[in-house]
Design an enzyme around this catalytic site. Structure first.
Site, PDB file in Angstrom:
ATOM      1  N   LYS A  86       0.846  -1.189   0.000  1.00  0.00           N
ATOM      2  CA  LYS A  86       0.000   0.000   0.000  1.00  0.00           C
ATOM      3  C   LYS A  86       0.887   1.245   0.000  1.00  0.00           C
ATOM      4  CE  LYS A  86      -4.060   1.914   2.332  1.00  0.00           C
ATOM      5  NZ  LYS A  86      -5.069   1.694   3.410  1.00  0.00           N
ATOM      6  N   SER A 162      -9.538   3.199   2.041  1.00  0.00           N
ATOM      7  CA  SER A 162      -8.340   3.754   1.429  1.00  0.00           C
ATOM      8  C   SER A 162      -7.463   2.720   0.735  1.00  0.00           C
ATOM      9  CB  SER A 162      -7.501   4.464   2.494  1.00  0.00           C
ATOM     10  OG  SER A 162      -7.014   3.545   3.469  1.00  0.00           O
ATOM     11  N   SER A 186     -11.212   0.742   5.712  1.00  0.00           N
ATOM     12  CA  SER A 186     -10.382   0.915   4.522  1.00  0.00           C
ATOM     13  C   SER A 186      -9.962  -0.368   3.823  1.00  0.00           C
ATOM     14  CB  SER A 186      -9.126   1.724   4.863  1.00  0.00           C
ATOM     15  OG  SER A 186      -9.477   3.050   5.129  1.00  0.00           O
TER      16      SER A 186
END
Length: 502
Positions: A86, A162, A186
Site C-alpha cells: 500500500k 483507502s 479501509s
C-alpha cells in the site's frame, strides 16, 4: 493450465512449491496484466518491475543453493507469490507517495515498514505500490493529480478507499491478493466496491498493524483477496510465528489467536469451530441481522435497494444453510458520532507535517482534518476516547449475543468518480458516512469483520456484468475462524457473473 491470474493464490502457492512454476514466471505474468490494465483501473501508484524481477531471481537462487544433492523447500508460506505494498507504507529503495501530490518527488525510503518486512519474510514478490488516497483518510481513492482508482466492474465508479488500489488490483487480476490497512473500513469498503473479500482482524491479532499503536486503536492491517481461502492464506502470513508456533507479538495486549493453519483450514472446510468461538457446541450459528449503525440520527443514513438486495441475498443463503437468523437493531448511540469525529481529527493532527507549504498543497478534506484536529483541546480528545471506550463495551456485548452479526457491506452502490464534494470537507465527510455507515464502529470496538460479495445489480452499459453488492459479517473478539467459515459457506453458494470483469 489456466491463465495464471485465473488461479487462486492457494493454487499458485502449491504450483510454486512443487517447482511447476517459478517466481519469475508468475511475476512476469502479473506484471503483464498490470501493464495492460493499470492505465484504465489506476490500481498501482508505482510499479517496480526491475525490483520484482530481482527479488524473484533471488528467491529462485536461494531455493537452489542447498547442499546435499537435494533442493530445499521454499522458505515462507507465500514463497514466490506476487503482491503489492500500500502506498502509505515504506519499502526500502522505493518512493512512498502517500496518495498525495504534496509528496511527489520524495527520495526512496531508506527502511521498510514492519508489515513490509513481515510479508518479505513470508516470501512475497512485491510488484509495486497499490494506490491510496491522500494520507489514507478518505473512503475513496481519487487523489488530485493522479488517475482515479476505479472498480473494474464499472470504470466510471470509484473503487473505494483507502485500500482502493489493493482491492482494484485483485478484482482485475493484477494481483492474486493484497494487504491493506483499515482505520474506519479501509479494507472492507474497497473490497465490497470491487466484488472481492476483505477482512479486518480483531484489534491486537496482527503484530504488524495491530491497532494497539494507533490513536483509539483504530488502524489495523488486513488481507484482500478474490476468495475466502486466499484471504485466510494471506492472514496466516501476516501472523509471523515463533519457533514454538506462537505469534511473535511485540506487545502484552493481544487478541486470542489460533494455531498456524487454522484460519486457512476454516476457510477451506467452511466448518464453524466447535470451541470457544461457538459456545453452543454446534455446527450451525445464531446470526443477528441489522441495518442500524452508530451514525443513525447524526447523518441521514439510508440503505439503498441495491444494498438491501445484497443483504437479503446473503441472509437468505445463510438461513438456507440451516443457520438461525434474527433481525435486531443496535442500541442508539448519540454520543458516537461527535466522539468519533473528534478522534479522527485528533489522529489527523499528528501527521508529521509542519511545513506550511506542504500543508497548503493538501486537498481540502485532509487540510480540514489536520487543521481542525490541531485546535482540539487535550481534554476534549481524552473525553472522546473515554466515550468511544464505553461504546466499545456496548457493541462487543451486543455482537457477542450472537455467533456473528450481518450488515450490508455498503449502504449505496459504488459511487461515481467525482461524486464526493471536493471543496466542502464537512459535506465530504458526511457523504463518506452515508456511503459506508457500517464499518467505523467496528474499528472503535476492535471487532473482526469480513465483507463478501453476494449480489450483482442489473447490467448497464457501463457495468455489463452489474455492480457487486455484499454483506459484512461481524464476529466476536478473536472470532476470525467463524467469520472465514461463514464467508466460505456464502461463497460456495453465491455465483459471480464472471471471474474477472476485464
Amino acid at each position: 493450465m489456466d491463465a495464471l491470474h485465473e488461479r487462486t493464490a492457494v493454487e499458485l502457492r502449491d504450483l510454486l512449491a512443487t517447482g511447476e512454476l517459478t517466481p519469475t514466471e508468475v511475476a512476469e505474468h502479473f506484471l503483464g496484466r498490470i501493464e495492460r490494465l493499470n492505465p484504465a483501473v489506476g490500481a498501482f501508484a508505482t510499479v517496480t518491475p526491475e525490483l520484482a524481477r530481482k527479488r524473484a531471481a533471488e528467491l529462485e537462487e536461494s531455493r537452489g543453493s542447498g547442499s546435499g544433492g537435494g533442493t530445499p523447500p521454499p522458505s515462507g508460506g507465500l514463497w514466490g507469490l506476487p503482491t503489492g505494498d500500500k502506498d502509505l507504507w515504506n519499502r526500502a529503495g522505493v518512493p512512498t507517495g502517500f496518495g498525495s501530490r504534496a509528496f511527489a518527488g520524495l527520495p526512496p525510503a531508506q527502511e521498510s515498514d514492519e508489515i513490509v518486512r513481515v510479508l518479505d519474510d513470508a516470501g512475497i514478490v512485491s510488484l509495486g505500490k497499490t494506490a491510496a488516497p491522500e494520507l489514507g483518510f478518505p473512503a475513496y481513492t481519487e487523489p488530485v493529480g493522479a488517475t482515479p482508482t476505479v472498480t473494474p466492474w464499472d470504470l466510471t465508479r470509484g473503487a473505494g478507499g483507502s485500500s482502493g488500489g489493493a482491492a482494484a488490483a485483485v478484482a482485475a487480476g493484477m494481483l492474486p491478493f493484497a494487504p491493506g490497512s483499515d482505520g474506519g473500513g479501509s479494507v472492507r469498503i474497497p473490497a465490497a466496491a470491487c466484488g472481492v473479500v476483505g477482512l479486518k482482524p480483531t484489534r491486537g491479532l496482527l503484530p504488524a498493524g495491530s491497532g494497539v499503536d494507533s490513536l483509539g486503536g483504530l488502524v489495523v492491517n488486513g488481507p484482500i483477496a478474490r476468495t475466502v481461502a486466499d484471504t485466510a492464506l494471506l492472514l496466516e502470513a501476516m501472523l509471523p510465528r515463533r519457533a514454538g508456533g506462537g505469534v511473535a507479538h511485540p506487545y502484552t495486549l493481544r487478541a486470542p489467536s489460533s494455531a498456524a493453519g487454522a484460519y486457512l483450514a476454516a476457510a477451506q472446510r467452511a466448518e464453524l469451530p466447535a470451541d470457544g468461538e461457538a459456545p453452543r457446541g454446534t455446527r450451525t450459528a445464531r446470526i443477528g441481522v441489522t441495518t442500524s449503525s452508530a451514525w443513525d440520527g447524526f447523518y441521514d443514513i439510508a440503505v439503498s435497494p441495491e444494498a438491501r438486495a445484497g443483504l437479503d441475498a446473503g441472509v437468505r443463503t445463510l438461513a438456507g444453510l440451516g443457520h438461525e437468523v434474527d433481525e435486531f437493531a443496535l442500541a442508539e448511540a448519540p454520543e458516537y458520532a461527535p466522539a468519533f469525529r473528534t478522534l479522527w481529527m485528533g489522529g489527523a493532527s499528528a501527521m508529521p507535517i509542519d511545513d506550511s507549504e506542504i500543508l497548503d498543497k493538501l486537498e481540502p478534506l485532509t487540510q480540514w482534518l489536520i487543521r481542525t484536529g490541531r485546535t482540539v483541546p487535550a481534554r476534549q480528545l481524552a473525553e472522546a476516547v473515554r466515550t468511544l471506550t464505553g461504546y466499545e463495551r456496548s457493541l462487543v456485548a451486543q455482537v457477542s449475543a450472537y455467533d456473528a452479526v450481518v450488515t450490508p457491506a455498503l449502504a449505496l452502490t459504488p459511487r461515481p468518480v467525482g461524486w464526493y464534494d471536493a471543496e466542502d470537507p464537512e459535506r465530504n465527510f458526511e457523504q463518506q458516512c452515508q456511503y459506508t455507515p457500517f464499518t467505523s464502529m467496528l474499528n472503535v470496538a476492535g471487532l473482526p469483520a469480513i465483507t463478501v460479495p453476494t449480489h450483482w445489480t442489473e447490467p448497464t452499459a457501463d457495468a455489463p456484468a452489474g455492480l457487486p453488492m455484499g454483506v459484512q459479517i461481524i464476529g466476536r473478539p478473536g472470532g476470525e475462524r467463524t467469520l472465514l467459515a461463514l464467508a466460505a459457506q456464502l461463497e460456495s453458494v453465491v455465483s459471480r457473473p464472471r471471474a474477472f470483469p476485464l
